[in-house]
Each structure stands twice: as structure tokens, then as C-alpha cells.
Design a protein around this motif. Structure first.
Motif, PDB file in Angstrom:
ATOM      1  N   LYS A  62       0.823  -1.220   0.000  1.00  0.00           N
ATOM      2  CA  LYS A  62       0.000   0.000   0.000  1.00  0.00           C
ATOM      3  C   LYS A  62       0.849   1.260   0.000  1.00  0.00           C
ATOM      4  CE  LYS A  62      -4.129  -1.910   0.651  1.00  0.00           C
ATOM      5  NZ  LYS A  62      -5.084  -1.976  -0.384  1.00  0.00           N
ATOM      6  N   GLU A  63       1.979   1.211   0.686  1.00  0.00           N
ATOM      7  CA  GLU A  63       2.846   2.383   0.785  1.00  0.00           C
ATOM      8  C   GLU A  63       3.474   2.743  -0.563  1.00  0.00           C
ATOM      9  OE1 GLU A  63       3.575  -0.456   2.781  1.00  0.00           O
ATOM     10  OE2 GLU A  63       2.177   0.243   4.302  1.00  0.00           O
ATOM     11  N   ARG A  64       3.614   1.771  -1.442  1.00  0.00           N
ATOM     12  CA  ARG A  64       4.278   2.000  -2.732  1.00  0.00           C
ATOM     13  C   ARG A  64       3.325   2.498  -3.818  1.00  0.00           C
ATOM     14  NH1 ARG A  64       9.218  -0.714  -3.972  1.00  0.00           N
ATOM     15  NH2 ARG A  64       9.169   0.917  -5.507  1.00  0.00           N
ATOM     16  N   ILE A  65       2.020   2.312  -3.635  1.00  0.00           N
ATOM     17  CA  ILE A  65       1.057   2.667  -4.678  1.00  0.00           C
ATOM     18  C   ILE A  65       1.134   4.149  -5.018  1.00  0.00           C
ATOM     19  CG2 ILE A  65      -1.399   2.804  -5.255  1.00  0.00           C
ATOM     20  CD1 ILE A  65      -1.779   0.232  -3.622  1.00  0.00           C
ATOM     21  N   ARG A  66       1.215   4.996  -3.998  1.00  0.00           N
ATOM     22  CA  ARG A  66       1.278   6.450  -4.225  1.00  0.00           C
ATOM     23  C   ARG A  66       2.511   6.811  -5.048  1.00  0.00           C
ATOM     24  NH1 ARG A  66       3.732   9.963  -0.863  1.00  0.00           N
ATOM     25  NH2 ARG A  66       3.357  12.117  -1.340  1.00  0.00           N
ATOM     26  N   GLU A  67       3.646   6.251  -4.678  1.00  0.00           N
ATOM     27  CA  GLU A  67       4.887   6.509  -5.413  1.00  0.00           C
ATOM     28  C   GLU A  67       4.779   6.027  -6.859  1.00  0.00           C
ATOM     29  OE1 GLU A  67       9.509   5.011  -5.544  1.00  0.00           O
ATOM     30  OE2 GLU A  67       8.334   4.602  -3.758  1.00  0.00           O
ATOM     31  N   ILE A  68       4.209   4.860  -7.051  1.00  0.00           N
ATOM     32  CA  ILE A  68       4.056   4.313  -8.402  1.00  0.00           C
ATOM     33  C   ILE A  68       3.168   5.225  -9.243  1.00  0.00           C
ATOM     34  CG2 ILE A  68       3.068   2.391  -9.719  1.00  0.00           C
ATOM     35  CD1 ILE A  68       3.998   0.548  -7.387  1.00  0.00           C
ATOM     36  N   MET A  69       2.072   5.734  -8.672  1.00  0.00           N
ATOM     37  CA  MET A  69       1.174   6.628  -9.412  1.00  0.00           C
ATOM     38  C   MET A  69       1.914   7.892  -9.850  1.00  0.00           C
ATOM     39  SD  MET A  69      -1.752   5.251  -9.799  1.00  0.00           S
ATOM     40  CE  MET A  69      -1.058   3.625  -9.791  1.00  0.00           C
ATOM     41  N   LEU A  70       2.715   8.446  -8.955  1.00  0.00           N
ATOM     42  CA  LEU A  70       3.463   9.659  -9.292  1.00  0.00           C
ATOM     43  C   LEU A  70       4.497   9.385 -10.387  1.00  0.00           C
ATOM     44  CD1 LEU A  70       3.935  11.153  -5.733  1.00  0.00           C
ATOM     45  CD2 LEU A  70       2.337  11.882  -7.500  1.00  0.00           C
ATOM     46  N   ARG A  71       5.147   8.240 -10.315  1.00  0.00           N
ATOM     47  CA  ARG A  71       6.140   7.899 -11.335  1.00  0.00           C
ATOM     48  C   ARG A  71       5.467   7.658 -12.684  1.00  0.00           C
ATOM     49  NH1 ARG A  71      10.536   4.048  -8.378  1.00  0.00           N
ATOM     50  NH2 ARG A  71      12.116   5.309  -9.366  1.00  0.00           N
ATOM     51  N   LEU A  72       4.276   7.054 -12.673  1.00  0.00           N
ATOM     52  CA  LEU A  72       3.528   6.864 -13.912  1.00  0.00           C
ATOM     53  C   LEU A  72       3.139   8.201 -14.533  1.00  0.00           C
ATOM     54  CD1 LEU A  72       1.168   3.902 -12.986  1.00  0.00           C
ATOM     55  CD2 LEU A  72       2.901   3.888 -14.787  1.00  0.00           C
ATOM     56  N   MET A  73       2.724   9.148 -13.700  1.00  0.00           N
ATOM     57  CA  MET A  73       2.363  10.471 -14.222  1.00  0.00           C
ATOM     58  C   MET A  73       3.578  11.160 -14.829  1.00  0.00           C
ATOM     59  SD  MET A  73      -0.511  12.095 -11.698  1.00  0.00           S
ATOM     60  CE  MET A  73       0.528  12.116 -10.268  1.00  0.00           C
TER      61      MET A  73
END
Length: 96
Positions: A38-49
Motif C-alpha cells: 500500500k505504501e508503494r502505490i502512491r509513489e508508483i502513481m506519481l512515477r507513472l504520471m
């Protein structure tokens, strides 16, 4: 972030493309895992953007952005909404 620093230090578009290709493969592997922390989802979303803003394909992450919108954690939900609004136009199939 090391990733953003590397992009900033690129001397040419081809150097940037190589880094972005590696990042794309890395994010695909993370999103393809059966269980994402769960902690990585936010980071992944930002990297995708960031990937999408620089003109590279991040369509493999669109469904994950939509899924993040229904998470119970508010920070994940906010990053999911932000990513979804930047990825999808009003006529996209994933928009309900």
C-alpha cells in the motif's frame, strides 16, 4: 528521487528515452506483482504520471490508477484521482 535526478542530468533525448524505457519496465514489473504494498502505490502513481508527462506510454498503469481511487487510505485515493484525471480524457473507456 534518483529517477528524477537522472532525467534532469540527461544530455540528449536518446539518453532520456533509455532511462524512461527502464523506468517503464520497472513499473510494469511492480504493477504485475500479485500483491503491491500500500505504501508503494502512491509513489508508483506519481512515477507513472511523470512517465506520461514526458511523452512515454504509461497506459499499462491506467487501470491501477482507477483502482487506487477506491482505496481506503486517503493519500492513495488522492494520488489515484490525480493520476486518473491526468491520464484519462472524458471519453475514455475507463471513465464511468
Amino acid at each position: 528521487y534518483e529517477f528524477i535526478r537522472q532525467i534532469g542530468e540527461c544530455k540528449s533525448k536518446s539518453d532520456e528515452d533509455v532511462i524512461m524505457q527502464k523506468e517503464s519496465m520497472y513499473l510494469r514489473a511492480l504493477l504485475g506483482a500479485p500483491k503491491i504494498e500500500k505504501e508503494r502505490i502512491r509513489e508508483i502513481m506519481l512515477r507513472l504520471m511523470y512517465l506520461e508527462m514526458l511523452g512515454h506510454d504509461a497506459s499499462f498503469g491506467y487501470i491501477h490508477a482507477v483502482k487506487a481511487c477506491v482505496e481506503s487510505d486517503v493519500t492513495i485515493k488522492r494520488s489515484g484521482y490525480l493520476a486518473t484525471s491526468s491520464f484519462l480524457n472524458e471519453n475514455h473507456d475507463l471513465i464511468i
